[in-house]
Design a protein around this motif. Structure first.
Motif, PDB file in Angstrom:
ATOM      1  N   TYR A 260      -1.604   2.160   7.341  1.00 20.94           N
ATOM      2  CA  TYR A 260      -2.056   1.814   5.995  1.00 20.94           C
ATOM      3  C   TYR A 260      -1.435   0.514   5.491  1.00 20.94           C
ATOM      4  O   TYR A 260      -2.108  -0.346   4.934  1.00 20.94           O
ATOM      5  CB  TYR A 260      -1.738   2.969   5.035  1.00 20.94           C
ATOM      6  CG  TYR A 260      -2.376   2.830   3.683  1.00 20.94           C
ATOM      7  CD1 TYR A 260      -3.704   3.170   3.496  1.00 20.94           C
ATOM      8  CD2 TYR A 260      -1.657   2.348   2.598  1.00 20.94           C
ATOM      9  CE1 TYR A 260      -4.309   3.037   2.251  1.00 20.94           C
ATOM     10  CE2 TYR A 260      -2.255   2.210   1.357  1.00 20.94           C
ATOM     11  CZ  TYR A 260      -3.581   2.557   1.187  1.00 20.94           C
ATOM     12  OH  TYR A 260      -4.169   2.417  -0.039  1.00 20.94           O
ATOM     13  N   GLY A 261      -0.116   0.368   5.690  1.00 20.59           N
ATOM     14  CA  GLY A 261       0.574  -0.827   5.202  1.00 20.59           C
ATOM     15  C   GLY A 261      -0.016  -2.101   5.798  1.00 20.59           C
ATOM     16  O   GLY A 261      -0.239  -3.086   5.093  1.00 20.59           O
TER      17      GLY A 261
ATOM     18  N   ARG B  51      -3.051  -2.480   7.043  1.00 18.84           N
ATOM     19  CA  ARG B  51      -4.411  -2.671   6.522  1.00 18.84           C
ATOM     20  C   ARG B  51      -4.379  -3.272   5.123  1.00 18.84           C
ATOM     21  O   ARG B  51      -5.179  -4.156   4.793  1.00 18.84           O
ATOM     22  CB  ARG B  51      -5.171  -1.348   6.510  1.00 18.84           C
ATOM     23  CG  ARG B  51      -5.610  -0.921   7.887  1.00 18.84           C
ATOM     24  CD  ARG B  51      -5.969   0.543   7.929  1.00 18.84           C
ATOM     25  NE  ARG B  51      -7.089   0.853   7.058  1.00 18.84           N
ATOM     26  CZ  ARG B  51      -7.264   2.031   6.458  1.00 18.84           C
ATOM     27  NH1 ARG B  51      -6.381   2.993   6.622  1.00 18.84           N
ATOM     28  NH2 ARG B  51      -8.311   2.246   5.707  1.00 18.84           N
ATOM     29  N   LEU B  52      -3.439  -2.823   4.303  1.00 14.26           N
ATOM     30  CA  LEU B  52      -3.333  -3.369   2.949  1.00 14.26           C
ATOM     31  C   LEU B  52      -2.993  -4.863   3.006  1.00 14.26           C
ATOM     32  O   LEU B  52      -3.598  -5.671   2.290  1.00 14.26           O
ATOM     33  CB  LEU B  52      -2.278  -2.604   2.141  1.00 14.26           C
ATOM     34  CG  LEU B  52      -2.032  -3.127   0.725  1.00 14.26           C
ATOM     35  CD1 LEU B  52      -3.291  -3.024  -0.134  1.00 14.26           C
ATOM     36  CD2 LEU B  52      -0.886  -2.373   0.049  1.00 14.26           C
TER      37      LEU B  52
ATOM     38  N   LEU C 271      -5.113  -7.925   1.473  1.00 15.21           N
ATOM     39  CA  LEU C 271      -4.526  -8.858   0.501  1.00 15.21           C
ATOM     40  C   LEU C 271      -4.678 -10.293   1.001  1.00 15.21           C
ATOM     41  O   LEU C 271      -4.996 -11.206   0.235  1.00 15.21           O
ATOM     42  CB  LEU C 271      -3.051  -8.516   0.265  1.00 15.21           C
ATOM     43  CG  LEU C 271      -2.782  -7.279  -0.604  1.00 15.21           C
ATOM     44  CD1 LEU C 271      -1.305  -6.881  -0.532  1.00 15.21           C
ATOM     45  CD2 LEU C 271      -3.190  -7.524  -2.056  1.00 15.21           C
TER      46      LEU C 271
ATOM     47  N   GLU D 189       5.557  -4.055   4.305  1.00 17.02           N
ATOM     48  CA  GLU D 189       4.635  -2.997   4.684  1.00 17.02           C
ATOM     49  C   GLU D 189       4.880  -1.676   3.961  1.00 17.02           C
ATOM     50  O   GLU D 189       3.944  -0.981   3.611  1.00 17.02           O
ATOM     51  CB  GLU D 189       4.714  -2.742   6.188  1.00 17.02           C
ATOM     52  CG  GLU D 189       3.698  -3.540   6.954  1.00 17.02           C
ATOM     53  CD  GLU D 189       4.050  -3.584   8.411  1.00 17.02           C
ATOM     54  OE1 GLU D 189       4.464  -2.546   8.955  1.00 17.02           O
ATOM     55  OE2 GLU D 189       3.929  -4.671   9.006  1.00 17.02           O
ATOM     56  N   SER D 190       6.158  -1.326   3.773  1.00 16.51           N
ATOM     57  CA  SER D 190       6.419  -0.029   3.148  1.00 16.51           C
ATOM     58  C   SER D 190       6.099  -0.136   1.661  1.00 16.51           C
ATOM     59  O   SER D 190       6.098  -1.232   1.104  1.00 16.51           O
ATOM     60  CB  SER D 190       7.877   0.373   3.344  1.00 16.51           C
ATOM     61  OG  SER D 190       8.696  -0.363   2.452  1.00 16.51           O
ATOM     62  N   PRO D 191       5.809   1.019   1.014  1.00 23.27           N
ATOM     63  CA  PRO D 191       5.455   0.959  -0.411  1.00 23.27           C
ATOM     64  C   PRO D 191       6.488   0.200  -1.236  1.00 23.27           C
ATOM     65  O   PRO D 191       6.143  -0.629  -2.060  1.00 23.27           O
ATOM     66  CB  PRO D 191       5.409   2.439  -0.801  1.00 23.27           C
ATOM     67  CG  PRO D 191       5.060   3.154   0.443  1.00 23.27           C
ATOM     68  CD  PRO D 191       5.690   2.376   1.557  1.00 23.27           C
ATOM     69  N   LYS D 192       7.769   0.465  -0.977  1.00 22.29           N
ATOM     70  CA  LYS D 192       8.794  -0.171  -1.791  1.00 22.29           C
ATOM     71  C   LYS D 192       8.815  -1.681  -1.556  1.00 22.29           C
ATOM     72  O   LYS D 192       8.892  -2.462  -2.494  1.00 22.29           O
ATOM     73  CB  LYS D 192      10.165   0.450  -1.488  1.00 22.29           C
ATOM     74  CG  LYS D 192      11.165   0.074  -2.535  1.00 22.29           C
ATOM     75  CD  LYS D 192      12.493   0.763  -2.384  1.00 22.29           C
ATOM     76  CE  LYS D 192      13.501   0.092  -3.302  1.00 22.29           C
ATOM     77  NZ  LYS D 192      13.464  -1.375  -3.277  1.00 22.29           N
TER      78      LYS D 192
ATOM     79  N   VAL E 137       6.337  -3.552  -0.558  1.00 28.06           N
ATOM     80  CA  VAL E 137       5.145  -4.165  -1.141  1.00 28.06           C
ATOM     81  C   VAL E 137       5.340  -4.333  -2.652  1.00 28.06           C
ATOM     82  O   VAL E 137       5.082  -5.400  -3.208  1.00 28.06           O
ATOM     83  CB  VAL E 137       3.880  -3.327  -0.852  1.00 28.06           C
ATOM     84  CG1 VAL E 137       2.689  -3.830  -1.663  1.00 28.06           C
ATOM     85  CG2 VAL E 137       3.546  -3.376   0.634  1.00 28.06           C
ATOM     86  N   ALA E 138       5.840  -3.272  -3.304  1.00 30.52           N
ATOM     87  CA  ALA E 138       6.064  -3.355  -4.749  1.00 30.52           C
ATOM     88  C   ALA E 138       7.079  -4.464  -5.051  1.00 30.52           C
ATOM     89  O   ALA E 138       6.891  -5.251  -5.976  1.00 30.52           O
ATOM     90  CB  ALA E 138       6.555  -2.009  -5.282  1.00 30.52           C
ATOM     91  N   ASP E 139       8.128  -4.543  -4.235  1.00 31.22           N
ATOM     92  CA  ASP E 139       9.146  -5.588  -4.432  1.00 31.22           C
ATOM     93  C   ASP E 139       8.549  -6.979  -4.273  1.00 31.22           C
ATOM     94  O   ASP E 139       8.923  -7.913  -4.975  1.00 31.22           O
ATOM     95  CB  ASP E 139      10.289  -5.424  -3.407  1.00 31.22           C
ATOM     96  CG  ASP E 139      11.232  -4.290  -3.786  1.00 31.22           C
ATOM     97  OD1 ASP E 139      11.188  -3.861  -4.963  1.00 31.22           O
ATOM     98  OD2 ASP E 139      11.992  -3.839  -2.912  1.00 31.22           O
TER      99      ASP E 139
ATOM    100  N   ILE F  61       5.295  -7.841  -4.584  1.00 29.06           N
ATOM    101  CA  ILE F  61       4.235  -8.132  -5.554  1.00 29.06           C
ATOM    102  C   ILE F  61       4.831  -8.495  -6.918  1.00 29.06           C
ATOM    103  O   ILE F  61       4.315  -9.337  -7.635  1.00 29.06           O
ATOM    104  CB  ILE F  61       3.308  -6.887  -5.725  1.00 29.06           C
ATOM    105  CG1 ILE F  61       2.395  -6.741  -4.523  1.00 29.06           C
ATOM    106  CG2 ILE F  61       2.516  -6.947  -7.006  1.00 29.06           C
ATOM    107  CD1 ILE F  61       1.126  -7.546  -4.603  1.00 29.06           C
ATOM    108  N   TRP F  62       5.955  -7.849  -7.248  1.00 31.33           N
ATOM    109  CA  TRP F  62       6.514  -7.988  -8.595  1.00 31.33           C
ATOM    110  C   TRP F  62       6.756  -9.442  -9.021  1.00 31.33           C
ATOM    111  O   TRP F  62       6.274  -9.864 -10.086  1.00 31.33           O
ATOM    112  CB  TRP F  62       7.773  -7.134  -8.736  1.00 31.33           C
ATOM    113  CG  TRP F  62       8.430  -7.357 -10.053  1.00 31.33           C
ATOM    114  CD1 TRP F  62       9.593  -8.005 -10.291  1.00 31.33           C
ATOM    115  CD2 TRP F  62       7.926  -6.978 -11.339  1.00 31.33           C
ATOM    116  NE1 TRP F  62       9.860  -8.050 -11.625  1.00 31.33           N
ATOM    117  CE2 TRP F  62       8.844  -7.430 -12.305  1.00 31.33           C
ATOM    118  CE3 TRP F  62       6.771  -6.324 -11.781  1.00 31.33           C
ATOM    119  CZ2 TRP F  62       8.656  -7.233 -13.669  1.00 31.33           C
ATOM    120  CZ3 TRP F  62       6.589  -6.125 -13.142  1.00 31.33           C
ATOM    121  CH2 TRP F  62       7.526  -6.566 -14.066  1.00 31.33           C
TER     122      TRP F  62
END
Lengths: 280, 299
Positions: free
Chosen positions: A246-247, A249-250, A254, A264-267, A269-271, A273-274
């Motif tokens: 998933y990571g 593919r996202l 993007l 790749e990991s949710p954290k 990616v959030a870090d 993007i912020w």
């Protein structure tokens, strides 16, 4: 791990196989697998992966070509000597349970090796502890979950101390949680450096954890590349009917929209993007 | 109403010393035409629940109503033969349901058994095979000589060939390759959308059914622990992971992390890479202004 002069666990030269002449399963496969490495064999359903696993395990004999295992050609005369070097774990945990208890099951293979009793007992306990099933030794297989049964299967194989391990879709019948746990076990085994590992798998996370992916298509070899290269190649992914994690593919989606991240990991990616968001 | 459970309990070996309770007081309503997904840890009662949907198991407490049938604990129901044509059940490891020596015979078995002519049954067989993405050249093959994934698809096709109103599947996608899994999920969604079938799927891989399932059910130790839509499931994912042993898929973990950080948690969750990337691209292109003054924690 005992090293042979070539440093190769497997060397395949123009290997072909068919169950009946009208439907060839594998044709003219040539590749090699260095000792200590972890290979994923991938491809669509029906491409010959499981057949290849059985050839590599010495359970089937090739119709043509040569398979060399740790320097020794796999022949009718050598198969008995080679097979103890290879452990296989299959898809269905229910089909590989032999003993009436977990302890008996792990001991079963050792009995066949005519080891002294003390060593058998010691190995049963050592590998049961390693796979965290020490508390289950007296259990009947019907009392175990699928994930626990696969751990028993792996403990029973590892207790025989093979240098080569073949996992034929070993996680595909497990639920998500047990699948994650099995992957952690495989990573640890790889980290120990003691095993050559071959995973036949569709699982994106398992492929990503391995060193190299060999892609089979219609019985032939379609590609031999790193997991990252595989997951970056959409045409190849389609051909072997895989889907990237998933990571990844996202990140690809993007990138198509002009946003370049390396996380790749949710954290992560959030870090990543912020700052883009707060500085826009 | 397709399926209504009124305080349904089920125990294996009921009335014996070895009585083992599998379901406790389940109350559940599944409307006709719903696409429902059932999740939960191993041993939580998912497979037992499904087998009550077409009378393979009968409740040991309470009442199950399925289509026109009414099955009550302790009462002998009307003959269930026709219920089984209308509610098609695909078991876990459906390849174990295969038994004929050609794919065609296996696919025709259900339709013939329920009174169709051989010609009609053949048409059904061929259509069902096409639905699961296999072609007619397999019709003459022995199903046991097919690969694991192909056997799985044939077994699913054998239930589709009966054209049931309600399709109940127990982990249909396990052991299939990832694209076949995605295609099967899409096929179920098509049967649901275009033909109005009621679809109920047990799944461990939430990610696959999230784009399609309108209703989510999470089981824990024989009880319903959660019932609601995808958005609620996403909001409660952390609790369900902790309390019910649910494996939270990457798409939910990603959304919750990113949405939490960027202040999007109140929105409809974006659970595919395409929709999430689109949402993020839109967000980054919006001019920042006083209205978007979400501070989060600094980057």
């Amino acid at each position: 791990m005992t090293m042979n002069s070539t440093g190769l666990a497997y060397e395949l030269q123009q290997v072909s196989f068919s169950y009946d002449p009208e439907h060839p399963v594998l044709s003219d496969l040539s590749f090699s697998i260095p000792q200590g490495s972890w290979i994923s064999l991938v491809g669509p359903n029906g491409c010959g992966k499981s057949t290849l696993a059985r050839l590599l395990g010495g359970l089937l004999a090739a119709n043509a070509g040569t398979i060399i295992v740790e320097g020794t050609p796999l022949l009718k005369e050598t198969v008995q000597q080679i097979r103890p070097r290879i452990g296989m774990v299959f898809q269905n945990p229910d089909n590989q349970f032999i003993g009436a208890t977990v302890e008996e099951d792990i001991a079963f293979g050792l009995e066949g090796r005519c080891l002294p009793r003390e060593e058998m007992v010691e190995r049963v306990h050592r590998y049961a502890e390693k796979l965290e099933i020490g508390h289950l030794l007296s259990k009947h297989p019907s009392e175990l979950s699928g994930g626990q049964k696969q751990r028993v299967a792996i403990a029973a194989i590892l207790a025989l101390e093979p240098g080569i391990l073949i996992f034929d879709e070993a996680s595909s019948m497990l639920d998500e949680r047990a699948r994650g746990e099995l992957l952690a076990i495989l990573k640890e085994m790889k980290g120990s450096g003691r095993y050559t590992m071959i995973s036949i798998t569709h699982d994106a996370d398992e492929i990503l954890a391995s060193d190299r992916a060999i892609v089979l298509h219609k019985g032939g070899m379609a590609a031999d590349l790193t997991p990252r290269e595989l997951f970056g190649d959409e045409a190849l992914l389609d051909a072997c009917r895989l889907i990237a994690p998933y990571g990844i593919r996202l990140l690809n989606e993007l990138r198509k929209r002009g946003i370049d991240l390396s996380a790749e990991s949710p954290k992560e990616v959030a870090d990543a993007i912020w700052p883009l968001y707060s500085n826009r | 109403m397709a399926i209504v459970f009124e305080q349904v309990s089920f125990a294996y070996d009921d009335r014996s010393l070895w009585r083992q309770s599998a379901l406790e007081e389940i109350c559940l309503t599944l409307e006709e035409g719903v696409f429902a997904a059932v999740a939960g840890a191993s041993g939580s009662g998912k497979s037992t629940l499904l087998q009550l949907f077409n009378g393979i198991l009968r409740p040991t407490g309470g009442r199950v109503r399925v289509l026109d049938w009414d099955i009550q604990a302790g009462e002998k129901p009307l003959p269930l033969r026709h219920l089984r044509r209308r509610v098609g059940l695909v078991f876990q490891f459906p390849e174990q349901q295969l038994f004929e020596d050609t794919v065609e015979k296996d696919l025709c078995f259900g339709p013939l058994n329920f009174g169709m002519t051989r010609a009609e049954a053949r048409v059904r067989a061929s259509r069902a095979l096409d639905m699961v993405g296999l072609d007619d050249t397999l019709l003459g093959r022995n199903p046991f000589h097919l690969s694991g994934g192909q056997m799985r698809k044939v077994a699913i096709a054998s239930v589709l060939a009966m054209d049931p109103d309600v399709l109940v599947l127990d982990e249909p996608t396990a052991t299939l390759d990832p694209q076949s899994r995605a295609e099967l999920a899409l096929l179920l969604s098509r049967l649901h959308r275009e033909q109005g079938k009621t679809v109920i799927v047990v799944t461990h891989r939430l990610q696959e059914m999230l784009p399609y399932a309108g209703l989510w059910i999470v089981m824990k130790e024989g009880r319903l622990a959660f019932q609601g839509g995808a958005a609620e499931l996403v909001r409660e994912a952390e609790r369900l992971e902790r309390d019910c042993g649910l494996a939270v898929p990457a798409c939910i973990a990603m959304w919750n992390e990113v949405a939490g950080r960027l202040g999007l948690s109140g929105e409809e969750p974006c659970l595919t890479p395409e929709t999430l990337a689109e949402r993020l691209a839109r967000l980054l292109n919006e001019p920042s202004g006083p209205g978007v003054g979400h501070t989060g924690r600094g980057g």
